[in-house]
Motif scaffolding. Structure first.
Motif, PDB file in Angstrom:
ATOM      1  N   ASP A  35      -1.486 -21.730  -8.873  1.00 55.56           N
ATOM      2  CA  ASP A  35      -0.589 -22.466  -7.982  1.00 55.56           C
ATOM      3  C   ASP A  35      -0.020 -21.568  -6.891  1.00 55.56           C
ATOM      4  OD1 ASP A  35      -0.974 -24.792  -9.434  1.00 55.56           O
ATOM      5  OD2 ASP A  35       0.733 -24.418 -10.755  1.00 55.56           O
ATOM      6  N   ALA A  36      -0.776 -20.597  -6.481  1.00 54.39           N
ATOM      7  CA  ALA A  36      -0.338 -19.701  -5.410  1.00 54.39           C
ATOM      8  C   ALA A  36      -1.529 -19.320  -4.551  1.00 54.39           C
ATOM      9  CB  ALA A  36       0.307 -18.445  -5.989  1.00 54.39           C
ATOM     10  N   GLN A  37      -1.248 -19.104  -3.288  1.00 55.83           N
ATOM     11  CA  GLN A  37      -2.252 -18.563  -2.366  1.00 55.83           C
ATOM     12  C   GLN A  37      -1.744 -17.217  -1.868  1.00 55.83           C
ATOM     13  OE1 GLN A  37      -3.839 -21.348   0.641  1.00 55.83           O
ATOM     14  NE2 GLN A  37      -2.689 -22.964  -0.403  1.00 55.83           N
ATOM     15  N   MET A  38      -2.563 -16.203  -2.034  1.00 53.41           N
ATOM     16  CA  MET A  38      -2.147 -14.857  -1.640  1.00 53.41           C
ATOM     17  C   MET A  38      -3.356 -14.087  -1.129  1.00 53.41           C
ATOM     18  SD  MET A  38      -0.004 -12.008  -3.826  1.00 53.41           S
ATOM     19  CE  MET A  38      -1.368 -11.685  -4.975  1.00 53.41           C
ATOM     20  N   PRO A  39      -3.635 -14.193   0.168  1.00 52.34           N
ATOM     21  CA  PRO A  39      -4.750 -13.412   0.723  1.00 52.34           C
ATOM     22  C   PRO A  39      -4.539 -11.918   0.489  1.00 52.34           C
ATOM     23  CG  PRO A  39      -3.922 -15.021   2.309  1.00 52.34           C
ATOM     24  CD  PRO A  39      -2.951 -14.998   1.182  1.00 52.34           C
ATOM     25  N   ALA A  40      -5.598 -11.185   0.493  1.00 45.84           N
ATOM     26  CA  ALA A  40      -5.496  -9.742   0.292  1.00 45.84           C
ATOM     27  C   ALA A  40      -4.607  -9.111   1.360  1.00 45.84           C
ATOM     28  CB  ALA A  40      -6.885  -9.117   0.332  1.00 45.84           C
ATOM     29  N   LYS A  41      -3.832  -8.142   0.943  1.00 46.78           N
ATOM     30  CA  LYS A  41      -2.996  -7.387   1.867  1.00 46.78           C
ATOM     31  C   LYS A  41      -3.884  -6.744   2.930  1.00 46.78           C
ATOM     32  CE  LYS A  41      -0.029  -4.759  -0.190  1.00 46.78           C
ATOM     33  NZ  LYS A  41       0.571  -3.582  -0.917  1.00 46.78           N
ATOM     34  N   SER A  42      -3.530  -6.907   4.192  1.00 47.01           N
ATOM     35  CA  SER A  42      -4.328  -6.310   5.266  1.00 47.01           C
ATOM     36  C   SER A  42      -3.591  -5.107   5.843  1.00 47.01           C
ATOM     37  CB  SER A  42      -4.612  -7.332   6.370  1.00 47.01           C
ATOM     38  OG  SER A  42      -3.417  -7.769   6.978  1.00 47.01           O
ATOM     39  N   TYR A  43      -4.368  -4.127   6.292  1.00 43.36           N
ATOM     40  CA  TYR A  43      -3.820  -2.859   6.770  1.00 43.36           C
ATOM     41  C   TYR A  43      -4.218  -2.610   8.216  1.00 43.36           C
ATOM     42  CZ  TYR A  43      -2.960  -1.515   1.869  1.00 43.36           C
ATOM     43  OH  TYR A  43      -2.511  -1.464   0.565  1.00 43.36           O
ATOM     44  N   ILE A  44      -3.297  -2.022   8.960  1.00 40.38           N
ATOM     45  CA  ILE A  44      -3.603  -1.428  10.262  1.00 40.38           C
ATOM     46  C   ILE A  44      -3.277   0.054  10.148  1.00 40.38           C
ATOM     47  CG2 ILE A  44      -2.976  -1.313  12.695  1.00 40.38           C
ATOM     48  CD1 ILE A  44      -2.301  -4.278  12.588  1.00 40.38           C
ATOM     49  N   GLN A  45      -4.302   0.898  10.195  1.00 43.52           N
ATOM     50  CA  GLN A  45      -4.127   2.333  10.045  1.00 43.52           C
ATOM     51  C   GLN A  45      -3.772   2.968  11.391  1.00 43.52           C
ATOM     52  OE1 GLN A  45      -4.045   3.738   7.149  1.00 43.52           O
ATOM     53  NE2 GLN A  45      -4.953   2.097   5.896  1.00 43.52           N
ATOM     54  N   LEU A  46      -2.731   3.793  11.385  1.00 40.81           N
ATOM     55  CA  LEU A  46      -2.271   4.462  12.600  1.00 40.81           C
ATOM     56  C   LEU A  46      -2.289   5.966  12.349  1.00 40.81           C
ATOM     57  CD1 LEU A  46       0.770   2.105  13.232  1.00 40.81           C
ATOM     58  CD2 LEU A  46      -1.412   2.040  14.434  1.00 40.81           C
ATOM     59  N   ASN A  74       5.673  -1.382   6.848  1.00 35.33           N
ATOM     60  CA  ASN A  74       5.011  -0.139   7.241  1.00 35.33           C
ATOM     61  C   ASN A  74       5.198   0.932   6.172  1.00 35.33           C
ATOM     62  OD1 ASN A  74       7.919   0.361   7.992  1.00 35.33           O
ATOM     63  ND2 ASN A  74       7.026   2.362   8.441  1.00 35.33           N
ATOM     64  N   VAL A  75       4.385   1.972   6.258  1.00 37.21           N
ATOM     65  CA  VAL A  75       4.624   3.218   5.533  1.00 37.21           C
ATOM     66  C   VAL A  75       4.376   4.359   6.509  1.00 37.21           C
ATOM     67  CG1 VAL A  75       3.963   4.697   3.615  1.00 37.21           C
ATOM     68  CG2 VAL A  75       3.957   2.227   3.307  1.00 37.21           C
TER      69      VAL A  75
END
Length: 331
Positions: A35-46, A74-75
């Protein structure tokens, strides 16, 4: 209709930890039920800034409520040294699933700390011994505070042992909690010998050895959130009852990612996802359980569940800062 702006103080004031723990538990259950939708975490590498952005959207339908939102986080490890900013910052957009109206924009950094503590509490409730009275914490940064505050809601914690290389962080932690708990500082081994241990560090070489743990210690492995991070020795992981929050995330960037990639751990070594235990499909601690480990990478459904608690409380109390974000004309 207006959008509610909630800064860090407003998020903290409207997030009562028992309600957050219950909502995060509901989110794990919803995810397990489908009962949940959770696409994979997406990253933008800097790489030029030694940092990254991560987007974490989710929708979940609990038994009596549903919620949707996205966290942009962010990290940037150099922030504290170079800019006097936190390493991790986040912004949460919380939306009405029926209309998509942005109900709130809130501080996602405080939200992250709260839901991470709540997730550890859910796991501790199912995996730690019933009479756990001691909590060890390795790493006295900001995440350590909600580890104690959440776990103390579901176990009768009396003694807290905290370990960190930074004396100033240790002093701040002790000063904050010494009136409510028996708080002492000590070595990693001192902390690891407690009934429950939370590790909240960014290390890539394991710092907790099997010999440090008591025979029944439950470990919340919180620090690993990227490939190569690794707080617990392989000996711990091969012996422990391992519970994970999400298979894809933990094998990619959780505590188990290094031994998993090396073939030291396989599917057979994973006891369950936490949602399976919450809904009762798989048992948590049993009479045969010795040490246990919860590999927590942090899921978007946890953020949405916590944002739901915050928004509902803030709306009821009529606090926060309402503002006009959306042009609501239909012409």
């Amino acid at each position: 209709m207006q959008t509610l702006l909630l800064n860090h103080d407003a998020v903290a004031a409207n997030a009562q930890m028992p309600a957050v723990i219950e909502a995060v538990s509901d989110a794990f259950a919803a995810y397990e039920r489908g009962d949940a939708q959770m696409p994979a975490k997406s990253y933008i590498q800097l790489e030029q800034y030694n940092g990254d952005f991560r987007s974490m959207p989710a929708y979940l339908e609990a038994e009596t409520w549903d919620a949707a939102g996205i966290k942009w986080v962010n990290v940037h490890p150099d922030n504290a040294r170079d800019y006097d900013l936190p390493t991790v910052m986040g912004t949460m957009i919380y939306s009405d699933p029926e209309t998509a109206f942005p109900l709130a924009i809130m501080d996602g950094t405080t939200l992250t700390r709260l839901r991470t503590g709540a997730a550890a509490a859910v796991a501790t409730d199912h995996l730690a011994i019933e009479g756990a009275t001691s909590l060890g914490i390795v790493g006295a940064g900001v995440q350590s505070y909600t580890q104690l505050e959440a776990i103390a809601q579901i176990r009768p914690i009396e003694k807290v042992v905290v370990s960190d290389l930074d004396d100033d962080r240790l002093a701040r932690f002790v000063a904050r909690y010494e009136d409510d708990f028996e708080v002492t500082t000590g070595s990693i081994g001192d902390a690891a010998a407690c009934d429950v241990l939370s590790t909240v560090t960014p290390v890539t070489d394991p710092i907790v050895e099997r010999s440090m743990l008591a025979e029944h210690t439950h470990v919340n492995a919180i620090g690993a959130d990227a490939p190569d991070k690794h707080e617990l020795s392989d000996e711990i992981l091969t012996e422990a009852t391992i519970v994970i929050d999400d298979r894809e995330q933990t094998t990619h960037s959780g505590e188990i990612n290094v031994p998993w990639s090396e073939g030291t751990l396989t599917d057979d070594d994973i006891h369950a996802e936490i949602g399976e235990i919450v809904v009762g499909a798989v048992p948590g601690r049993t009479a045969d359980t010795s040490i246990s480990v919860f590999d927590s990478t942090g899921l978007a459904i946890q953020d949405v569940a916590t944002a739901h608690v915050v928004y509902e409380a803030a709306s009821s109390a009529d606090n926060g800062t309402p503002f006009d974000l959306v042009d609501q004309s239909t012409d």
